[in-house]
Design a protein around this motif. Structure first.
Motif, PDB file in Angstrom:
ATOM      1  N   GLN A  72     -21.928 -14.548  28.196  1.00 56.96           N
ATOM      2  CA  GLN A  72     -20.958 -14.356  29.258  1.00 56.96           C
ATOM      3  C   GLN A  72     -19.658 -15.034  28.845  1.00 56.96           C
ATOM      4  O   GLN A  72     -19.671 -16.060  28.169  1.00 56.96           O
ATOM      5  CB  GLN A  72     -21.461 -14.959  30.580  1.00 56.96           C
ATOM      6  CG  GLN A  72     -22.656 -14.237  31.173  1.00 56.96           C
ATOM      7  CD  GLN A  72     -23.075 -14.844  32.507  1.00 56.96           C
ATOM      8  OE1 GLN A  72     -22.534 -15.847  32.947  1.00 56.96           O
ATOM      9  NE2 GLN A  72     -24.057 -14.235  33.146  1.00 56.96           N
ATOM     10  N   ASN A  73     -18.551 -14.457  29.273  1.00 59.94           N
ATOM     11  CA  ASN A  73     -17.246 -15.029  28.957  1.00 59.94           C
ATOM     12  C   ASN A  73     -16.756 -15.888  30.116  1.00 59.94           C
ATOM     13  O   ASN A  73     -16.819 -15.475  31.278  1.00 59.94           O
ATOM     14  CB  ASN A  73     -16.232 -13.922  28.677  1.00 59.94           C
ATOM     15  CG  ASN A  73     -16.473 -13.246  27.341  1.00 59.94           C
ATOM     16  OD1 ASN A  73     -16.992 -13.858  26.407  1.00 59.94           O
ATOM     17  ND2 ASN A  73     -16.101 -11.979  27.229  1.00 59.94           N
ATOM     18  N   TYR A  74     -16.257 -17.082  29.772  1.00 63.84           N
ATOM     19  CA  TYR A  74     -15.673 -17.986  30.760  1.00 63.84           C
ATOM     20  C   TYR A  74     -14.259 -18.346  30.315  1.00 63.84           C
ATOM     21  O   TYR A  74     -14.000 -18.513  29.126  1.00 63.84           O
ATOM     22  CB  TYR A  74     -16.517 -19.256  30.904  1.00 63.84           C
ATOM     23  CG  TYR A  74     -17.853 -19.030  31.582  1.00 63.84           C
ATOM     24  CD1 TYR A  74     -17.964 -19.076  32.965  1.00 63.84           C
ATOM     25  CD2 TYR A  74     -18.992 -18.769  30.826  1.00 63.84           C
ATOM     26  CE1 TYR A  74     -19.182 -18.861  33.584  1.00 63.84           C
ATOM     27  CE2 TYR A  74     -20.213 -18.555  31.436  1.00 63.84           C
ATOM     28  CZ  TYR A  74     -20.312 -18.602  32.819  1.00 63.84           C
ATOM     29  OH  TYR A  74     -21.516 -18.381  33.428  1.00 63.84           O
ATOM     30  N   LYS A  75     -13.380 -18.473  31.293  1.00 68.51           N
ATOM     31  CA  LYS A  75     -12.004 -18.841  30.990  1.00 68.51           C
ATOM     32  C   LYS A  75     -11.830 -20.352  31.108  1.00 68.51           C
ATOM     33  O   LYS A  75     -12.256 -20.965  32.086  1.00 68.51           O
ATOM     34  CB  LYS A  75     -11.032 -18.114  31.921  1.00 68.51           C
ATOM     35  CG  LYS A  75     -10.872 -16.644  31.592  1.00 68.51           C
ATOM     36  CD  LYS A  75      -9.646 -16.038  32.261  1.00 68.51           C
ATOM     37  CE  LYS A  75      -9.753 -16.053  33.774  1.00 68.51           C
ATOM     38  NZ  LYS A  75      -8.619 -15.329  34.387  1.00 68.51           N
ATOM     39  N   CYS A 105      -9.173 -20.020  36.406  1.00 64.37           N
ATOM     40  CA  CYS A 105     -10.092 -20.264  35.293  1.00 64.37           C
ATOM     41  C   CYS A 105     -11.390 -20.865  35.809  1.00 64.37           C
ATOM     42  O   CYS A 105     -11.485 -21.307  36.966  1.00 64.37           O
ATOM     43  CB  CYS A 105      -9.437 -21.181  34.264  1.00 64.37           C
ATOM     44  SG  CYS A 105      -8.035 -20.426  33.402  1.00 64.37           S
ATOM     45  N   ASP A 106     -12.377 -20.897  34.936  1.00 61.89           N
ATOM     46  CA  ASP A 106     -13.687 -21.439  35.297  1.00 61.89           C
ATOM     47  C   ASP A 106     -13.795 -22.923  35.000  1.00 61.89           C
ATOM     48  O   ASP A 106     -14.497 -23.653  35.703  1.00 61.89           O
ATOM     49  CB  ASP A 106     -14.778 -20.681  34.541  1.00 61.89           C
ATOM     50  CG  ASP A 106     -14.710 -19.181  34.781  1.00 61.89           C
ATOM     51  OD1 ASP A 106     -14.922 -18.764  35.922  1.00 61.89           O
ATOM     52  OD2 ASP A 106     -14.435 -18.443  33.818  1.00 61.89           O
ATOM     53  N   SER A 176     -12.253 -11.669  38.868  1.00 62.10           N
ATOM     54  CA  SER A 176     -12.645 -13.078  38.849  1.00 62.10           C
ATOM     55  C   SER A 176     -12.911 -13.529  40.273  1.00 62.10           C
ATOM     56  O   SER A 176     -12.137 -13.240  41.170  1.00 62.10           O
ATOM     57  CB  SER A 176     -11.543 -13.938  38.229  1.00 62.10           C
ATOM     58  OG  SER A 176     -10.363 -13.845  38.991  1.00 62.10           O
ATOM     59  N   ILE A 199     -14.914 -28.181  36.770  1.00 62.32           N
ATOM     60  CA  ILE A 199     -15.603 -26.906  36.637  1.00 62.32           C
ATOM     61  C   ILE A 199     -15.866 -26.323  38.017  1.00 62.32           C
ATOM     62  O   ILE A 199     -15.957 -27.057  39.019  1.00 62.32           O
ATOM     63  CB  ILE A 199     -16.925 -27.091  35.858  1.00 62.32           C
ATOM     64  CG1 ILE A 199     -17.485 -25.751  35.386  1.00 62.32           C
ATOM     65  CG2 ILE A 199     -17.965 -27.838  36.691  1.00 62.32           C
ATOM     66  CD1 ILE A 199     -18.569 -25.887  34.331  1.00 62.32           C
ATOM     67  N   ARG A 200     -15.940 -25.017  38.101  1.00 65.89           N
ATOM     68  CA  ARG A 200     -16.228 -24.355  39.369  1.00 65.89           C
ATOM     69  C   ARG A 200     -17.511 -24.915  39.968  1.00 65.89           C
ATOM     70  O   ARG A 200     -18.498 -25.128  39.275  1.00 65.89           O
ATOM     71  CB  ARG A 200     -16.380 -22.854  39.171  1.00 65.89           C
ATOM     72  CG  ARG A 200     -15.095 -22.093  39.048  1.00 65.89           C
ATOM     73  CD  ARG A 200     -15.316 -20.662  38.616  1.00 65.89           C
ATOM     74  NE  ARG A 200     -16.578 -20.102  39.100  1.00 65.89           N
ATOM     75  CZ  ARG A 200     -17.131 -19.004  38.607  1.00 65.89           C
ATOM     76  NH1 ARG A 200     -16.557 -18.377  37.593  1.00 65.89           N
ATOM     77  NH2 ARG A 200     -18.255 -18.542  39.103  1.00 65.89           N
ATOM     78  N   LEU A 203     -20.770 -23.356  39.147  1.00 69.94           N
ATOM     79  CA  LEU A 203     -21.253 -23.513  37.775  1.00 69.94           C
ATOM     80  C   LEU A 203     -21.811 -24.908  37.507  1.00 69.94           C
ATOM     81  O   LEU A 203     -22.463 -25.125  36.484  1.00 69.94           O
ATOM     82  CB  LEU A 203     -20.124 -23.228  36.776  1.00 69.94           C
ATOM     83  CG  LEU A 203     -19.636 -21.796  36.656  1.00 69.94           C
ATOM     84  CD1 LEU A 203     -18.476 -21.708  35.672  1.00 69.94           C
ATOM     85  CD2 LEU A 203     -20.767 -20.865  36.217  1.00 69.94           C
ATOM     86  N   THR A 409     -10.727 -17.831  26.230  1.00 73.64           N
ATOM     87  CA  THR A 409     -11.961 -17.174  26.652  1.00 73.64           C
ATOM     88  C   THR A 409     -13.070 -17.678  25.751  1.00 73.64           C
ATOM     89  O   THR A 409     -12.963 -17.600  24.519  1.00 73.64           O
ATOM     90  CB  THR A 409     -11.854 -15.647  26.542  1.00 73.64           C
ATOM     91  OG1 THR A 409     -10.816 -15.183  27.404  1.00 73.64           O
ATOM     92  CG2 THR A 409     -13.165 -15.000  26.960  1.00 73.64           C
TER      93      THR A 409
END
Length: 459
Positions: A72-75, A105-106, A176, A199-200, A203, A409
């Motif tokens: 998975q891609n995270y920003k 962003c994440d 997003s 961080i979010r 997450l 990313t």
């Protein structure tokens, strides 16, 4: 009068260094102490610890027996700023610095240098955590403001109807998710160097093994006025390491060798615990995703008059051909395998305070260190799995440096088991426990959104 006799001159010369290493060794090795948000209710934390959950009945395809992995891609937002020993004022608003509200962003990584003046009382004395708490408070406030802005814009667009939304709005809202909040997973200070990772909230349960490691490279090679603070953690199945550095200063010929030596020391002396299973990365370059940020202090190897002339003409390429860090990256020695994005912004150092004028450009100017403009503040990365999306500078004139930021990313490995469980948590079956979780976490969520004093110290 000395009460300690040295057997020879060499030992006498080495004695101050040995004493410093002895006195400060334990302090600089106290890497297990850092500041972070974490749930006060252990049950609530374990409830979302998906890696410890599992039952074949939760998956249609019995994914627990397929140990496949997906990505998975995270920003990731990265920022570095030498604030020149100036504490953040109560009215300081860094919300605009967190890019546009349409680019949530994440993960957010904030690196600072010289959050305190590099005087002897700060270098040799106990850590002043009040300043770092102020910066963390400003970060928390800015992130919450960013979330609120996104929510308000989403509500406004919902009223207008989907047809009137711009392409930018569509990307922000539908590609997003807007998180409920951000949690500080680790914040660590060494003298004037501070790194803070957020961080979010959704997450946070997937973050494991956060640790910090400090390396002092300053006076006598061990004091923390120069050096690095590195932090690492594992997100899902991918390890991250962020290194916030403040390298040796100086614009004279040969000073770049001291910076190169600092980097070698940081890579050599930084270490993390291997974990209970002895399978975690120990050194910086052992991690899957590595980003180094900070006031690296590399200069431009040109006469000062030539440098200033090229800066006035905005001939960045001509300057970058003589940039010491670029030459170091190309030489493939201490920075072998490291990369940097394309620089399209003006040098970030050295400015007159509260001004957009480089120091030394004003006639009759006296006092302070005479420095030619340079890109001292940089962000570079190592290895695969990272793609830079943005690399630019800010224009805050709080200090003689301009802040620099980048957006990446990052590919993160997620087990197929976890992806199946994620689907379960989005299903109707998971609704049965959400009410209970809300009751358990409501008080903690309130504390998380409060002042930075609610950050707790992890030992």
């Amino acid at each position: 009068m000395s009460f300690i006799m040295a057997e020879n001159q060499e030992e006498l010369v080495m004695w101050p260094r040995l004493v410093t290493k002895k006195i400060l060794g334990e302090r600089l090795r106290s890497n297990n102490n850092f500041v972070a948000d974490f749930p006060s209710n252990a049950e609530a934390s374990s409830l979302l610890d998906i890696s410890s959950l599992g039952s074949p009945s939760l998956s249609e395809n019995n994914i627990l027996n397929q140990r496949k992995h997906n990505f998975q891609n995270y920003k990731i937002f990265i920022s570095t700023w030498n604030v020149g020993g100036i504490a953040p004022q109560d009215d300081l608003d860094i919300a605009d610095w967190l890019d546009t509200p349409n680019n949530m962003c994440d993960i957010y990584v904030f690196g600072f240098q010289e959050i305190v003046p590099l005087r002897a009382s700060y270098v040799l004395g106990s850590e002043n955590s009040k300043i770092s708490m102020k910066w963390n408070s400003s970060i928390r406030e800015a992130l919450n403001k960013k979330i609120q802005h996104c929510l308000e814009k989403q509500q406004y667009n919902n009223k207008l109807g989907r047809k009137q939304k711009t392409a930018e709005d569509e990307k922000a809202i539908f590609e997003s998710s807007i998180p409920e909040g951000f949690r500080c997973v680790i914040s660590k200070q060494m003298v004037g160097i501070l790194i803070s990772v957020w961080i979010r909230s959704d997450l946070r349960p997937y973050v494991r093994h956060p640790r910090a490691s400090c390396v002092g490279c300053g006076i006598m090679g061990y004091l923390g006025n120069k050096g690095s603070v590195s932090v690492r953690f594992q997100l899902h199945e991918t390890s991250f390491c962020f290194v916030c550095s403040h390298l040796a200063s100086g614009g004279r010929e040969g000073d770049e060798k001291h910076r190169k030596s600092d980097v070698a020391e940081i890579f050599s002396r930084t270490s993390f615990p291997r974990g209970p299973s002895f399978d975690l990365p120990r050194k910086i370059l052992d991690h899957d995703r590595v980003i180094l940020l900070g006031d690296l202090n590399y200069r431009i190897s040109l006469p000062e008059a030539t440098t200033r002339l090229l800066v006035d003409r905005k001939e960045w390429n001509a300057l970058l051909e003589n940039d010491q860090l670029r030459m170091e990256l190309m030489s493939g020695q201490v920075f072998e395998g490291w990369r940097e994005g394309l620089i399209k912004f003006a040098p970030t150092y050295k400015y007159c305070l509260n001004s957009n004028v480089y120091f030394g450009c004003v006639e009759g100017q006296k006092g302070g260190k005479w420095r030619a403009p340079a890109w001292c503040d940089r962000i570079i990365w190592y290895g695969e799995g990272l793609q830079q999306r943005l690399y630019t500078r800010g224009e805050s004139n709080l200090s003689d440096h301009r802040p620099v930021k980048a957006i990446f990313t990052a590919q993160v490995q997620v087990s197929s088991t976890l992806k199946g469980l994620q689907k379960f948590f989005l299903s109707e079956r998971f609704d049965q426990i959400t009410t209970k979780f809300d009751q358990m976490s409501s008080s903690d969520k309130f504390r998380c959104r409060g002042r930075s004093s609610n950050c707790k110290k992890i030992h």
